[in-house]
Design an enzyme around this catalytic site. Sequence first.
Site, mmCIF file in Angstrom:
data_model
loop_
_atom_site.group_PDB
_atom_site.id
_atom_site.type_symbol
_atom_site.label_atom_id
_atom_site.label_comp_id
_atom_site.label_asym_id
_atom_site.label_seq_id
_atom_site.Cartn_x
_atom_site.Cartn_y
_atom_site.Cartn_z
ATOM 1 N N ARG A 258 0.829 -1.198 0.000
ATOM 2 C CA ARG A 258 0.000 0.000 0.000
ATOM 3 C C ARG A 258 0.869 1.257 0.000
ATOM 4 O O ARG A 258 2.050 1.205 0.331
ATOM 5 C CB ARG A 258 -0.958 0.007 1.184
ATOM 6 C CG ARG A 258 -0.330 0.176 2.549
ATOM 7 C CD ARG A 258 -1.350 -0.078 3.649
ATOM 8 N NE ARG A 258 -0.815 0.298 4.971
ATOM 9 C CZ ARG A 258 -1.079 1.443 5.575
ATOM 10 N NH1 ARG A 258 -1.871 2.333 4.991
ATOM 11 N NH2 ARG A 258 -0.571 1.723 6.766
ATOM 12 N N ARG B 167 -5.953 -2.742 -5.333
ATOM 13 C CA ARG B 167 -6.296 -2.987 -3.937
ATOM 14 C C ARG B 167 -7.268 -1.905 -3.499
ATOM 15 O O ARG B 167 -7.010 -0.714 -3.705
ATOM 16 C CB ARG B 167 -5.035 -2.960 -3.077
ATOM 17 C CG ARG B 167 -5.258 -3.268 -1.604
ATOM 18 C CD ARG B 167 -3.920 -3.351 -0.882
ATOM 19 N NE ARG B 167 -4.084 -3.546 0.550
ATOM 20 C CZ ARG B 167 -3.059 -3.689 1.402
ATOM 21 N NH1 ARG B 167 -1.820 -3.644 0.941
ATOM 22 N NH2 ARG B 167 -3.297 -3.856 2.695
ATOM 23 N N ARG C 211 21.949 -21.448 33.935
ATOM 24 C CA ARG C 211 22.029 -20.574 32.769
ATOM 25 C C ARG C 211 22.788 -21.291 31.640
ATOM 26 O O ARG C 211 23.962 -21.611 31.785
ATOM 27 C CB ARG C 211 22.753 -19.283 33.135
ATOM 28 C CG ARG C 211 22.699 -18.206 32.070
ATOM 29 C CD ARG C 211 23.482 -16.963 32.515
ATOM 30 N NE ARG C 211 23.325 -15.874 31.592
ATOM 31 C CZ ARG C 211 22.387 -14.942 31.689
ATOM 32 N NH1 ARG C 211 21.515 -14.985 32.690
ATOM 33 N NH2 ARG C 211 22.300 -13.979 30.806
#
Length: 391
Positions: A9, A77, A163
């Site tokens: 667009r 569109r 960890r």
Amino acid sequence: MNVAFIPVRGGSKSIPLKNIKMICGKPLVYWVVKAACECEYIDKVYVSTDNEKIRNTVINFQNKSNIMNIKVEVIERSEESASDTASTESAMLEFAKKYEFENIVLIQATSPLLKSNDLNRGFISFNNEHVDSVLSVVRQKRFIWKEDVNSFYNAMNYDIFKRPRRQEFEGYLVENGAFYITSKKALLKTKNRISGNIKVIEMDENSFLEIDEPSDWEIIEGIMLREKIRKNDVVPIKMFLTDCDGCLTDAGMYYSENGDELKKFNSKDGMGFKILREYGIITGIITGEDRKLNKRRAEKLHLDILEDGCEDKVTAIKMYCDKRGINLKNVCYIGDDINDIEALKVVGFSCCPQDAVDKVKSIVDFVAKSKGGEGVIREVVEQLLKLGAIK
């Protein structure tokens, strides 16, 4: 029949008309159209837009490529599906109700790092039994935290007491927005881009980035240049030609009290031509004007060609190409007005200044940031060097 659907667009707020803004020498949307056309599983590529400039830009690069000319179709569109509040699904559904196809891949123009092989892998996975949809993802190895009801924070995807090292951490998968594959039947039933049994295709971690902000643009263009994604599209430039007024000058006509005609040129362009000579590039001016000023400037710049008073620029360019044994695709030409359009269409790399007329800006490969007379030639030369078109 498998189709690609690329909605573009014209109403982008962060970067106006970003879908046709130049990146690595091509309009942004070019890169995903190219990937879609080169995918062996895609039969037709539809570019859906509400903007005339975008339409003309796509048609221009479409006409310069055999495979794009065969596969690509630009379609309308509606305003409703292109509004700021409309979902991408609304555009997909609008398309699905008008066109016949079996399966659809939604491709986002803001993902220029997409490659045809990513799409090939997507369709191979989609064609497996019991698979209803496929989407592209990137694996991220980051530790995620979330606030709890007491306003404290907790790790979501790892144990803080164990960890993991990066090489041992599986990470998590994130949508990168590049593509989504589903069937027409599923799209119309669920009104969603993906549904049912879903598979994912992992893409390169760099493809995590989408172009939404100006900073994204700079990062992605740097990645594209480093990885030489567009290396097969870069044609070596052997001849560099430009119009004069509006390109080398600001198109102004100045007169002294004695009636002498004056023009303002830019010394940056002189350096640009010097760089071209050092690389052995043939240089010249093709202009409709016949002025002694132009001749003196061409001599000062040590140009190889000056075709002044030219009424047919295409014929002139072809003549010089024949004389030098150069293909038109190896020519760069800079023009700014409607009398340059045909010449811009036939060369391999077409450019214009920032203040060129809109019809010119909509068809060229590169729109400079500089206005005419403000160093356009130098800027184009830098772009060609960056792209590897001058070696």
